[in-house]
Design a protein around this motif. Structure first.
Motif, mmCIF file in Angstrom:
data_model
loop_
_atom_site.group_PDB
_atom_site.id
_atom_site.type_symbol
_atom_site.label_atom_id
_atom_site.label_comp_id
_atom_site.label_asym_id
_atom_site.label_seq_id
_atom_site.Cartn_x
_atom_site.Cartn_y
_atom_site.Cartn_z
ATOM 1 N N ALA A 1 45.410 15.193 25.503
ATOM 2 C CA ALA A 1 46.597 14.378 25.246
ATOM 3 C C ALA A 1 47.676 15.326 24.750
ATOM 4 N N LYS A 2 48.923 14.871 24.794
ATOM 5 C CA LYS A 2 49.996 15.747 24.367
ATOM 6 C C LYS A 2 49.754 16.243 22.939
ATOM 7 N N ARG A 3 49.815 17.540 22.772
ATOM 8 C CA ARG A 3 49.595 18.208 21.492
ATOM 9 C C ARG A 3 48.137 18.196 21.038
ATOM 10 N N THR A 4 47.216 17.806 21.890
ATOM 11 C CA THR A 4 45.812 17.688 21.499
ATOM 12 C C THR A 4 44.937 18.480 22.462
ATOM 13 N N ILE A 5 44.227 19.475 21.941
ATOM 14 C CA ILE A 5 43.375 20.344 22.751
ATOM 15 C C ILE A 5 41.926 20.184 22.302
ATOM 16 N N PHE A 6 41.059 20.018 23.292
ATOM 17 C CA PHE A 6 39.616 20.031 23.042
ATOM 18 C C PHE A 6 39.049 21.347 23.551
ATOM 19 N N SER A 7 38.213 21.987 22.744
ATOM 20 C CA SER A 7 37.596 23.246 23.163
ATOM 21 C C SER A 7 36.119 23.250 22.816
ATOM 22 N N LEU A 8 35.365 23.960 23.626
ATOM 23 C CA LEU A 8 33.912 24.058 23.468
ATOM 24 C C LEU A 8 33.509 25.503 23.704
ATOM 25 N N GLN A 9 32.705 26.064 22.807
ATOM 26 C CA GLN A 9 32.250 27.444 22.943
ATOM 27 C C GLN A 9 30.756 27.533 22.676
ATOM 28 N N TYR A 10 30.080 28.314 23.489
ATOM 29 C CA TYR A 10 28.658 28.582 23.299
ATOM 30 C C TYR A 10 28.456 30.083 23.170
ATOM 31 N N ASP A 11 27.839 30.493 22.080
ATOM 32 C CA ASP A 11 27.558 31.901 21.833
ATOM 33 C C ASP A 11 26.060 32.151 21.962
ATOM 34 N N ASP A 12 25.684 32.900 22.973
ATOM 35 C CA ASP A 12 24.286 33.250 23.236
ATOM 36 C C ASP A 12 24.038 34.628 22.640
ATOM 37 N N LEU A 13 23.689 34.656 21.342
ATOM 38 C CA LEU A 13 23.629 35.899 20.589
ATOM 39 C C LEU A 13 22.239 36.172 20.027
ATOM 40 N N LYS A 14 21.997 37.442 19.747
ATOM 41 C CA LYS A 14 20.810 37.885 19.019
ATOM 42 C C LYS A 14 21.236 38.877 17.969
ATOM 43 N N ARG A 15 20.403 39.034 16.969
ATOM 44 C CA ARG A 15 20.671 40.041 15.954
ATOM 45 C C ARG A 15 20.352 41.433 16.489
ATOM 46 N N VAL A 16 21.176 42.386 16.137
ATOM 47 C CA VAL A 16 20.893 43.777 16.483
ATOM 48 C C VAL A 16 19.705 44.282 15.679
ATOM 49 N N SER A 17 19.606 43.858 14.437
ATOM 50 C CA SER A 17 18.590 44.383 13.518
ATOM 51 C C SER A 17 17.189 43.864 13.812
ATOM 52 N N SER A 18 17.062 42.614 14.254
ATOM 53 C CA SER A 18 15.728 42.013 14.373
ATOM 54 C C SER A 18 15.489 41.301 15.689
ATOM 55 N N ASN A 19 16.501 41.199 16.527
ATOM 56 C CA ASN A 19 16.415 40.472 17.803
ATOM 57 C C ASN A 19 16.233 38.965 17.610
ATOM 58 N N GLU A 20 16.472 38.466 16.393
ATOM 59 C CA GLU A 20 16.373 37.031 16.134
ATOM 60 C C GLU A 20 17.465 36.270 16.882
ATOM 61 N N ASP A 21 17.121 35.105 17.394
ATOM 62 C CA ASP A 21 18.075 34.260 18.100
ATOM 63 C C ASP A 21 19.172 33.810 17.141
ATOM 64 N N GLN A 22 20.427 34.109 17.489
ATOM 65 C CA GLN A 22 21.565 33.733 16.662
ATOM 66 C C GLN A 22 22.552 32.864 17.446
ATOM 67 N N SER A 23 22.072 32.130 18.423
ATOM 68 C CA SER A 23 22.948 31.299 19.249
ATOM 69 C C SER A 23 23.521 30.138 18.442
ATOM 70 N N PHE A 24 24.730 29.734 18.802
ATOM 71 C CA PHE A 24 25.357 28.589 18.149
ATOM 72 C C PHE A 24 26.368 27.961 19.100
ATOM 73 N N ILE A 25 26.744 26.716 18.801
ATOM 74 C CA ILE A 25 27.736 25.974 19.573
ATOM 75 C C ILE A 25 28.838 25.531 18.620
ATOM 76 N N THR A 26 30.078 25.687 19.031
ATOM 77 C CA THR A 26 31.199 25.143 18.271
ATOM 78 C C THR A 26 32.054 24.297 19.207
ATOM 79 N N ALA A 27 32.427 23.127 18.748
ATOM 80 C CA ALA A 27 33.300 22.227 19.521
ATOM 81 C C ALA A 27 34.363 21.705 18.575
ATOM 82 N N GLN A 28 35.605 21.624 19.065
ATOM 83 C CA GLN A 28 36.653 21.184 18.156
ATOM 84 C C GLN A 28 37.764 20.455 18.900
ATOM 85 N N VAL A 29 38.403 19.556 18.154
ATOM 86 C CA VAL A 29 39.614 18.884 18.590
ATOM 87 C C VAL A 29 40.743 19.399 17.695
#
Length: 425
Positions: A393-421
């Motif tokens: 809508a005018k002046r209104t943005i929806f965004s979605l991001q997915y980060d498929d990450l791992k730790r450098v130190s331990s290879n632990e899964d660090q994935s997360f999702i962020t969504a915002q209006v």
């Protein structure tokens, strides 16, 4: 001169048609809107960035009409161009001063509201060995909802002096300690001559392309100068962000920050940045970045940084961080249905960004990683990020991001999702 540099250019303003005409004629890239720093609206400052690009590419203006449009845009956005270090003609300065006389109110209020949802697969625990940011992990559980109201107050006192303040109220589900109302920035700036400026107060340094800084609560002094290049020098104090393994917290760190940005050619820009605390315990970091905008509808950027500070070392070596990012088009808040997407690869060694203070766009991170600076995290992670945005809508943005990450130190899964209006007012 009394215009609000950070307020919206009205939707029906003639400059939009002028910019569209210049874009159609191949003089500028329409998606070069200064949104990389996270702003989601076409402000006067952002429009001036487009005008600066048009001035730089004015040799492409084959028609008298295009040249006339560039001259008119230079006059309209003369103040903002001055702040960007772009010289304008005496005629443009005179027109700007005349416009100031007829302006009714130099005080402006604008801002945005943000609702943000975050899902973190493996929240980072408090006082983690490889991410020793004080109170990391204060958000409860894997799911977090954030609500933010951001108010910008700007006042142009005369053609050379202005004030900018940002009051931010943020609340978070699952915790009361994260709910706060803070002054994120409040500074007074004065221009010196045609291409220099001094500012004092609380600022949000935007160093290089985001790896070394992009967060609030920096109290101190900024000196800026340059014409074909732009140099920023900061001396600031930042409080409340101190890794607990260093002993009793002194509560504050004193920083020296600097960056320079310049164009290598009409499509390629370079940045150099530096950040260090007074004793070089957490940060003694340098960065080099490049932005390329010569491909239609695409923008490419990347930055490489190294940190040589005492506590930033990992496995006996200096720590490093870098990202590579490609963005296609973008969501224009004034154009319903406009969309964009980006893809990014990023990697940061453990201990590179101990506070952390990375830019929130390039180093997107959930609150759980970055309490309390509200920025990004360039610390102990590697992998891909995928993002999509659209104007619903005018002046209104929806965004979605997915980060498929791992730790450098331990290879632990660090994935997360962020969504915002994101709604701009």
């Amino acid at each position: 001169a009394a215009e609000n540099h950070f307020g919206d250019v009205p939707a029906g303003h003639w400059s939009y048609d002028a910019i569209n005409k210049l874009a159609t004629d191949g003089i500028i890239d329409l998606y070069d809107q200064g949104s990389r720093r996270g702003q989601r609206t076409i402000t006067r400052y952002e429009m001036a960035q487009l005008v600066a690009r048009a001035i730089w590419n004015s040799n492409k203006a084959a028609s008298a009409e295009d040249k006339d449009l560039i001259d008119k845009l230079k006059t309209e956005f003369a103040d903002e161009l001055d702040n960007l270090g772009v010289s304008v003609s005496k005629a443009a300065n005179a027109a700007r001063e005349e416009k100031a006389k007829n302006n009714e109110s130099p005080l402006k209020i604008s801002g945005h509201y943000m609702y943000r949802y975050e899902y973190v697969k493996n929240p980072r625990p408090t006082r983690d060995g490889y991410a020793p940011n004080y109170d990391v992990g204060t958000a409860s559980g894997k799911n977090t909802q954030r609500n933010r109201i951001w108010l910008d107050v700007t006042n142009q006192f005369d053609g050379d002096t202005y004030f900018v303040g940002s009051l931010v109220a943020e609340g978070m589900s699952g915790t009361s300690t994260a709910n706060s109302t803070d002054v994120w920035q409040a500074f007074l700036a004065k221009k010196i001559g045609n291409n220099a400026e001094v500012a004092v107060g609380r600022m949000i340094p935007s160093l290089g392309l985001g790896t070394l800084a992009g967060t609030a609560f920096n109290d101190g002094l900024r000196v800026s100068f340059g014409n074909d290049y732009k140099v920023n020098l900061y001396v600031t104090t930042v409080g409340e962000y101190y890794p607990p393994q260093l002993g009793v917290s002194p509560n504050k760190l004193n920083f020296r920050l600097a960056d320079v940005k310049f164009n290598l050619n009409k499509d390629l820009a370079m940045s150099l940045a530096y950040r260090a605390d007074a004793n070089k315990m957490l940060y003694d970091a340098t960065a080099i970045g490049l932005e390329y905008k010569g491909a239609p509808n695409w923008a490419f950027s990347g930055e490489y940084a190294k940190n040589k500070a005492t506590y930033a070392r990992y496995d006996g070596d200096d720590t490093k961080a870098f990202y590579l990012r490609a963005k296609y088009k973008g969501a224009n808040p004034m154009a319903v249905g406009s969309t964009g997407f980006h893809i990014e690869y990023k990697k940061a060694d453990p201990n590179f960004d101990l506070q952390p203070l990375g830019g929130p766009v390039e180093w997107n991170a959930p609150y759980n990683y970055s309490y309390r600076a509200h920025g990004g995290c360039a610390n102990d992670l590697q992998g891909m990020e995928y993002g999509f945005e659209t104007t619903v809508a005018k002046r209104t943005i929806f965004s979605l991001q997915y980060d498929d990450l791992k730790r450098v130190s331990s290879n632990e899964d660090q994935s997360f999702i962020t969504a915002q209006v994101f709604y701009i007012f």
